[in-house]
Structures are given as structure tokens and as C-alpha cells.
Motif scaffolding. Structure first.
Motif, short mmCIF file in Angstrom:
data_model
loop_
_atom_site.label_atom_id
_atom_site.label_comp_id
_atom_site.label_asym_id
_atom_site.label_seq_id
_atom_site.Cartn_x
_atom_site.Cartn_y
_atom_site.Cartn_z
N ILE A 121 0.90 -1.24 -0.07
CA ILE A 121 0.16 0.10 -0.20
C ILE A 121 0.81 1.30 -0.08
CG2 ILE A 121 -1.62 1.26 1.60
CD1 ILE A 121 -2.83 -1.49 2.29
N LEU A 122 1.89 1.33 0.82
CA LEU A 122 2.77 2.49 1.04
C LEU A 122 3.88 2.76 0.35
CD1 LEU A 122 2.66 2.59 5.01
CD2 LEU A 122 1.21 3.57 3.51
N GLY A 123 4.16 1.68 -0.60
CA GLY A 123 5.58 1.38 -1.27
C GLY A 123 5.41 2.58 -2.30
N ALA A 124 6.67 2.46 -2.89
CA ALA A 124 6.98 3.60 -4.26
C ALA A 124 6.15 3.20 -5.47
CB ALA A 124 8.35 3.59 -4.70
N GLU A 125 5.92 1.82 -5.76
CA GLU A 125 4.93 1.41 -6.61
C GLU A 125 3.51 0.95 -6.05
OE1 GLU A 125 7.78 -0.95 -8.65
OE2 GLU A 125 8.70 1.02 -8.89
N ILE A 142 5.72 9.34 -3.91
CA ILE A 142 6.18 9.65 -2.78
C ILE A 142 6.88 8.70 -1.73
CG2 ILE A 142 5.93 10.73 -0.25
CD1 ILE A 142 3.46 12.23 -2.31
N THR A 143 8.10 8.29 -1.73
CA THR A 143 9.02 7.55 -0.96
C THR A 143 8.69 7.70 0.40
OG1 THR A 143 10.71 8.78 -1.42
CG2 THR A 143 10.33 6.96 -2.88
N ALA A 144 8.42 8.98 0.79
CA ALA A 144 8.41 8.93 2.29
C ALA A 144 7.26 8.17 3.21
CB ALA A 144 8.20 10.45 2.61
N PHE A 145 6.26 7.57 2.10
CA PHE A 145 5.32 6.75 3.10
C PHE A 145 5.98 5.72 3.89
CE2 PHE A 145 2.29 8.19 -0.32
CZ PHE A 145 1.87 9.38 0.45
N LEU A 146 6.62 4.96 3.03
CA LEU A 146 7.30 3.55 3.62
C LEU A 146 8.74 3.97 4.32
CD1 LEU A 146 6.20 0.81 3.80
CD2 LEU A 146 7.61 0.48 1.81
N PHE A 147 9.30 3.03 5.25
CA PHE A 147 10.55 3.08 5.98
C PHE A 147 10.45 4.38 6.77
CE2 PHE A 147 11.27 1.19 1.58
CZ PHE A 147 11.22 -0.13 2.14
N ASN A 148 9.31 4.22 7.72
CA ASN A 148 9.68 5.45 8.65
C ASN A 148 8.68 4.96 9.82
OD1 ASN A 148 7.04 6.21 8.41
ND2 ASN A 148 7.32 7.48 6.59
N PRO A 149 8.94 5.80 11.05
CA PRO A 149 8.12 5.39 12.12
C PRO A 149 6.62 5.12 12.18
CG PRO A 149 9.65 6.98 12.60
CD PRO A 149 9.65 6.99 11.24
N ALA A 217 3.87 -4.62 20.62
CA ALA A 217 4.57 -3.64 19.83
C ALA A 217 6.23 -3.64 20.42
CB ALA A 217 3.86 -2.23 19.81
N ALA A 218 6.20 -3.53 21.73
CA ALA A 218 7.68 -3.44 22.19
C ALA A 218 8.42 -4.46 21.82
CB ALA A 218 7.47 -3.14 23.70
N GLY A 219 7.92 -5.55 21.70
CA GLY A 219 8.88 -6.75 21.45
C GLY A 219 8.97 -7.37 19.83
N ASP A 220 8.33 -6.47 19.19
CA ASP A 220 8.32 -7.04 17.49
C ASP A 220 9.71 -6.25 17.17
OD1 ASP A 220 7.31 -7.97 15.45
OD2 ASP A 220 6.91 -5.83 14.62
N TYR A 221 10.25 -7.26 16.30
CA TYR A 221 11.47 -6.76 15.62
C TYR A 221 11.27 -6.74 13.98
CZ TYR A 221 12.63 -11.75 15.45
OH TYR A 221 12.64 -13.21 15.42
N VAL A 222 10.10 -7.81 13.62
CA VAL A 222 10.21 -7.93 12.20
C VAL A 222 9.66 -6.73 11.45
CG1 VAL A 222 9.06 -9.55 10.38
CG2 VAL A 222 9.92 -10.23 12.42
N THR A 223 8.47 -6.09 11.96
CA THR A 223 7.83 -5.03 11.42
C THR A 223 8.77 -3.92 11.23
OG1 THR A 223 5.81 -5.54 12.41
CG2 THR A 223 5.94 -3.66 11.51
N PRO A 224 9.76 -3.43 12.21
CA PRO A 224 10.37 -2.25 11.90
C PRO A 224 11.60 -2.74 10.95
CG PRO A 224 10.68 -3.37 14.24
CD PRO A 224 9.76 -3.85 13.63
N MET A 225 12.09 -4.12 10.87
CA MET A 225 13.08 -4.26 10.01
C MET A 225 12.49 -4.35 8.44
SD MET A 225 15.40 -7.37 11.18
CE MET A 225 14.42 -8.46 11.29
N PRO A 230 16.05 2.22 7.79
CA PRO A 230 17.49 2.07 8.43
C PRO A 230 17.41 2.53 9.92
CG PRO A 230 17.70 3.34 6.68
CD PRO A 230 16.27 2.80 6.57
N ASN A 231 16.79 3.87 9.91
CA ASN A 231 17.08 4.64 11.36
C ASN A 231 15.86 4.28 12.23
OD1 ASN A 231 19.08 5.97 9.94
ND2 ASN A 231 17.55 7.25 8.99
N THR A 232 15.20 3.25 11.91
CA THR A 232 14.18 2.95 12.97
C THR A 232 14.41 1.62 13.52
OG1 THR A 232 12.61 1.95 11.37
CG2 THR A 232 12.15 4.48 11.81
#
Ligand code: ADP
Ligand code: MG
Lengths: 281, 373
Positions: A121-125, A142-149, A217-225, A230-232
Motif C-alpha cells: 500500500i505504502l511503497g513507491a509503486e 512519494i517514497t516517504a510513506f514507507l520506511f519510517n516510524p 509492539a515493544a517486542g516486535d522486531y520484524v515489522t521495524p526491519m 534503516p533509522n528506525t
């Protein structure tokens, strides 16, 4: 009487054994390990707080970031879930149960499926960008949709929402409607009867929903990856890497127990605050 | 002496005429429909100060709907409701001088007894001292002293019922509304609570309107009974009037036990069950003869002595049930119809057994002839 009780205990034994063998023992083991250290790639028994010092000095940024994101997710999701469950229980009439079922149906879509859904949904394409470009609102994706908090929050919130709806709906379903009429009869407007009658009885469900969402949410590591970029870097990512390629079990354990302790504190804080505001006055 | 809990309306020294002239609650043409379904047909009802009114009727006849319209929980489809002279038709329950004891009580499960009772006063932002005083007063009235700090979930049904009454009365309503207040209690407790409610009504002298499907409860509690059938008021009167002179077959069947014999009236002469014929002025047409089981007697022998203005039917004993104070005889009269007669005469009981031929007789004034519509 006594026989019935000992039979009940006997029947609890298998699950008790599983709990001890596969939960209590490993957790205790890693708790002990968190006071150990690693020397030349080898675990060494010790009694040091170095790992905890390292957690707070070296990793306080991801720790803080994790808790901020998890808190935002848990608060938003609890609020939305409450609104939805309240609507199903008190406003939707006979459509309440089908509506609830629809929400829970989304649980069948797996965890990874949902992450990739949001990537799509949020990706460049993705759908969002295609739509924007199709309508001519933007020329380039708009690439800013994805890869951010925000993407992390949206994805995790979407996944945890049905899990949060369940306990809240459970507590709302237990609320009798006659006391609501009684509150009005005694002079309470809709807001007062909501605050004085609904909220106090919904409180256990609210705390459960908050705790489930927050811990997830606090224990998840797959979603942020996958959607966080890179910065989240949430703490789960670091914990995973300690046990993975960096082979530092003591530091990983110390991080884990820090997260557990702080999570408990946050949940108790939420429970206490909300209890204060829903207390009988 | 008297409790300081009082209802918000004057009471003593009012003559019946004044009461009739200025009813406390006045319903004019009040009705309620749900789409094509009419729960309450447009009806008029006036309730005077200090009355203890029962709305009596079978389940589903619209009692709760009527009470909820008086309390403000349902907006009437037609008509106006006035309480104490003011038009309250469009006001919600929080703005009406009424309070309700709900079917199932509706206590706040997360509060103690005292918190439940104090809730309405707290909303009014009364000073703490006044709240404490009035709550204590209400608890005393409900015989609930010492229960203040108990969670309401830790109370018995009868105690919960009294908390519900105390919670409503502490507000000093002009009218107290009660929806099947005793329905959830067992028989013994129900009797005790009836007395309790009568005592409370006496000691504060307020206006109570309560709804019930239990005719015994209505007879035992109310000073006036309104009988409802399918959304309509079919009779309105004192318990004695309604028991002795039911206006319709439905009322007579609903209030107490009754034998019903179909018949016809022609030119002032009523014929029932073929053999029975007596003069009774009224319009021609089908009638029902209503006879209470305790109003008739049973006599044995070939030619029993029967009073001069009495009616008699011959029959045969079919069943004898000993009920304690009285015995109930089921007697098959000519044509096979069963008549029920109760009698406390133990000597008679010894003489009778199933199959014995008997005569059922009763003075003419103790039956009622009800014209069928
Ligand atoms: N919300 C509603 N929608 C449709 N019909 C209703 C509604 N509430 C009550 N009714 C109907 O109105 C009639 C009277 O109901 P009610 O006043 O509760 O009866 P009672 O209290 O005498 O048992 C019943 O036939 C009931 O089914
Ligand atoms: Mg009812």
C-alpha cells in the motif's frame, strides 16, 4: 471434595510441566545469564551488572524509541478498539456481532501478510502512490510513506487492533444496560453515565487490551526491519542480533529483562492512571 | 417519629375532591407504537397524590412500556404526560421528578451499597453532610443499616431490591415507579417485601406506581388497580371493586380464580347451561356468568335446602384437592363443564368422595353476569 480437588490438580499437571520446562526454566536461565559475560566468544559465569550498564549507556536511544513507538501504538489501538467495541456492543444493535466477526476475521490474514500488505500500500509503486499519480495529485511517487516510524505504527496498529478489540468487547458485553438507565434516572447525562457506569466496568478489558498491544509492539522486531527503514531500529532488532550473529547472550538477556521490567512499569502506570480516572467518586 | 424522607409533594389534609381536581400524574391520549406494532393504545390515566397504583396485566400487555413513558425512558408516539401540572412529555428521565425501581434492579455492580444510594445526590452536587445524612436515612428506611460498605454484588435478592428502592427514594421523587419490583424474589421473600413496601409507602406517604403481572401482588399492595389487556386499560378501580365486579371476562379470569359459564340473555332472562334460568336485566346477547369458587356451596342429598334467592346446578364430584385451610372440589355439571368450589367445612369433606352426586348452589348476588361484546 478433596478428591475432586486433587483430581483437578492432577489434570493441571501436564500443562504445568510444559510451562515450567519451556517457559519458566528458559526465562530463569536467561535471567541468570544476563549477569554473565562473554570472553573470546565464550559464555563465562559471573555476577556483574556490566550488561545492564551497557544497555542504558549504549542502547538508550533505541530503548526510548521503542517505548515511544509502542506507547503510541498501544494508546491509539486501545482507543480505536474501545470505540469499535463500544459501537458493536451498544450502538450497532443486531449488526454488532457480525461487525465484530468481520473485525476478527482479519486475524486470519497472517502477521507477515499484513506487513507486506502495508508495504504494497505504502511503497513507491504501491496503491497509495499509484492512486495519487493517477489523479494527478503528484507527478513522482512519494517514497516517504514507507520506511519510517509512522509506517511501523500503522502496520503494528493494524495487526494488533483485533487482538485489542476482543478483551474490550468481552468486558463491555458483561455490562448490563439497566444500570445505564438507572444512572439517567438519577440525573446523569450520557457523558456522566458513560464515565460512571461504563468506563469502570470496561477498565479490566482496557488494561488487557493495552497490555497485549504494548507488549506486542515493544517486542516486535520484524515489522521495524521490513517497513521501518534503516533509522528506525527498535530494541527488538538489537536483541535479535545479540542472539544471532553477535553471539552476546548476556547483553541480549540484559536487554530483554530491561524491556520486560520497563514494559511492566508502563502497563502498571497505564492501569493505575486509568483506574484513578475511572474510580467511583 | 416519622422518617424525614418524604416525597416532594404535599399530601396530608387533601380532600378526595381536590385530589381528583389536580392529579399528580396525568396521561392524556398517551400511546406507543413500534412501526405497525402497537404496544400501548392511546389511553388516559390520572394518578392522585399519595396513591399506590398497580398497573396489572399479563406479560406483553404493555405495562413496562407505559411505565417507561411515565419515567421518560420512552417517548410516547401520541399524547402528553403531565406531572405536577408541568408538561414533561419531551423531557428525559434525568429531568423528571420521578425515580424508578427497575425490573432486575439495575444496581451499579462496581459500587457499594452507600455509593449506589448516594449516586443521584452526588450528581446534584449536594454538600457531603447532606448526602451522608440522606443516605443514612434511606438505608434506615430500607432496613439496610450496617450494609453501607458492602458491594451490592454481595447482597441477597431481597437486600438488592431494598437498595434499589432506597436509591430511588433518596431522591425524594414526586412519583416512585416500580417495574415488577418483586418478580425475582421467592414466594416467602415476596410476601415480606410486600409488607416492607407497604410500610415504606405508609411512612413517607408518597405516590407509587408499580407494574406487575401478579394479581395477588397487586391486590396485596395497591390502593387502586388499573388492569391492562393488549395495550388497553380494561378496568380501573380499588382491589375490592375489581375482584367483586370485574367488567370483562378477561378481568374476572385474570383477577383471582373464577368459573365461567357461557349463556345468553333474552328479554331480561338469562339462560345458562340449559337448565339454569333467572331474570337479569340487560341487553340481549351472549353473556358469561362468573362465579368465584368461594362464593358457591356444595350440598348433598336428593332435595337439599337451598336459599330462596339461590341458584342451583346438579352435578357429580370429579376431584377433591385438600389445600390446607380450604378444600377444592371439581364438580362436573350437566353437559360436562367443570365447576370449582372451595369450602372450609371439614365435615363436608368427610362426606364427599369422587363420584358422589351433589348440588352446587349460590345466592344470586354473588355471581356476575358479564355481557360479551
Ligand atoms: N423496542 C420494541 N420494539 C418492538 N416491540 C416492542 C419493543 N418493546 C416492547 N415491544 C412490544 O410491546 C409489547 C409490550 O411490551 P412490554 O411493555 O414490555 O410488556 P409488559 O411489560 O407488559 O410485559 C410487547 O408485545 C413487546 O413485544
Ligand atoms: Mg415488563
Amino acid at each position: 471434595m478433596r478428591d475432586a480437588r486433587s483430581l483437578a490438580n492432577l489434570m493441571l499437571l501436564p500443562s504445568g510441566l510444559i510451562l515450567v520446562a519451556f517457559f519458566l526454566l528458559p526465562v530463569s536461565y536467561f535471567f541468570v545469564v544476563s549477569f554473565w559475560r562473554v570472553r573470546s566468544y565464550k559464555l563465562q559465569a559471573d555476577a556483574t551488572l556490566d550488561q545492564y550498564v551497557e544497555v542504558f549507556t549504549g542502547y538508550w536511544v533505541p530503548l526510548l524509541y521503542t517505548f515511544a513507538v509502542a506507547l503510541a501504538i498501544a494508546l491509539a489501538v486501545t482507543l480505536i478498539a474501545f470505540g469499535f467495541a463500544f459501537y458493536c456492543r451498544f450502538r450497532a444493535g443486531r449488526y454488532g456481532m457480525p461487525l465484530l466477526f468481520l473485525a476478527l476475521l482479519t486475524l486470519f490474514g497472517g502477521y507477515l501478510t499484513k506487513i507486506y500488505t502495508w508495504k504494497t500500500i505504502l511503497g513507491a509503486e504501491g496503491i497509495l502512490n499509484s492512486a495519487l499519480m493517477l489523479t494527478g495529485l503528484t507527478d513522482a511517487p512519494i517514497t516517504a510513506f514507507l520506511f519510517n516510524p509512522v509506517a511501523v505504527v500503522i502496520t503494528l496498529a493494524h495487526y494488533t487492533l483485533p487482538i485489542a478489540i476482543l478483551p474490550i468487547f468481552g468486558s463491555l458485553r458483561g455490562i448490563d444496560e439497566v444500570p445505564l438507565d438507572a444512572a439517567r434516572d438519577l440525573g446523569a447525562g450520557p457523558c456522566r453515565s458513560f464515565r460512571d457506569v461504563v468506563l469502570p466496568q470496561a477498565w479490566p478489558g482496557l488494561v488487557t487490551a493495552f497490555a497485549l498491544t504494548f507488549l506486542f509492539a515493544a517486542g516486535d522486531y520484524v515489522t521495524p526491519m521490513l517497513v521501518g527503514g534503516p533509522n528506525t531500529s527498535m530494541i527488538g532488532v538489537f536483541i535479535q542480533s545479540q542472539f544471532g550473529h553477535r553471539v552476546d547472550a548476556p547483553l541480549g538477556s540484559a536487554m530483554s529483562f530491561t524491556v520486560i521490567a520497563l514494559s511492566l512499569a508502563v502497563i502498571l502506570g497505564f492501569a493505575g492512571t486509568t483506574r484513578y480516572f475511572t474510580r467511583v467518586r | 417519629m416519622g422518617s424525614r424522607i418524604e416525597m416532594g409533594a404535599p399530601r396530608a389534609g387533601r380532600t378526595a375532591a381536590v385530589r381528583a381536581a389536580s392529579p399528580l400524574v396525568l396521561l392524556a391520549g398517551v400511546g406507543k407504537s413500534y412501526g405497525a406494532m402497537t404496544a400501548v393504545e392511546p389511553l388516559d390515566l390520572a394518578v392522585g397524590h399519595g396513591e399506590f397504583l398497580a398497573i396489572l396485566g399479563p406479560s406483553g400487555c404493555g405495562k413496562t412500556t407505559l411505565l417507561k413513558m411515565i419515567g421518560g425512558f420512552l417517548a410516547p408516539s401520541t399524547g402528553t404526560i403531565r406531572i405536577g401540572g408541568a408538561d414533561v412529555t419531551r423531557l428525559g428521565p434525568e429531568r423528571r421528578p420521578t425515580n424508578m425501581v427497575f425490573q432486575g434492579y439495575g444496581l451499579f455492580p462496581h459500587m457499594t451499597v452507600a455509593q449506589n444510594v448516594a449516586y443521584g445526590l452526588r450528581l446534584q452536587k449536594r454538600p457531603a453532610g447532606e448526602v451522608a445524612e440522606r443516605v443514612a436515612e434511606a438505608l434506615r428506611l430500607g432496613a439496610l443499616e450496617g450494609f453501607d460498605a458492602r458491594p451490592v454484588t454481595a447482597l441477597s435478592g431481597g437486600q438488592q431490591q431494598r437498595v434499589a428502592v432506597a436509591r430511588a427514594l433518596v431522591m425524594r421523587p414526586k412519583v416512585l415507579l416500580l417495574d415488577e419490583p418483586l418478580a425475582a424474589l421467592d414466594l416467602k421473600l415476596r410476601k415480606a417485601m410486600q409488607e416492607e413496601l407497604r410500610r415504606i409507602h405508609r411512612s413517607i406517604g408518597g405516590t407509587f406506581i408499580f407494574v406487575t403481572h401478579d394479581q395477588e401482588e397487586a391486590m396485596g399492595l395497591a390502593s387502586r388497580i388499573v388492569v391492562m389487556e393488549r395495550g388497553c386499560i380494561v378496568q380501573d378501580g380499588t382491589p375490592e371493586e375489581i375482584y367483586a365486579e370485574p367488567k370483562t371476562r378477561f378481568v374476572s379470569g385474570f383477577i383471582g380464580e373464577a368459573n365461567m359459564l357461557p349463556g345468553r340473555r333474552e328479554r331480561g332472562l338469562v339462560r345458562v347451561n340449559g337448565s339454569l334460568c333467572f331474570p337479569d336485566p340487560g341487553p340481549d346477547g351472549p353473556i358469561t356468568l362468573m362465579l368465584r369458587p368461594e362464593a358457591a356451596r356444595v350440598a348433598t342429598g336428593e332435595s337439599p335446602v337451598v336459599g330462596i334467592d339461590s341458584l342451583a346446578l346438579r352435578g357429580q364430584v370429579r376431584d377433591i384437592v385438600f389445600l390446607g385451610a380450604v378444600t377444592r372440589y371439581a364438580i362436573a355439571i350437566e353437559g360436562g363443564t367443570l365447576l370449582h368450589v372451595t369450602d372450609s367445612d371439614s365435615e363436608l369433606r368427610r362426606r364427599l368422595e369422587v363420584g358422589v352426586p351433589v348440588t352446587v348452589h349460590w345466592p344470586q348476588r354473588s355471581h356476575r353476569v358479564i355481557a360479551e361484546a
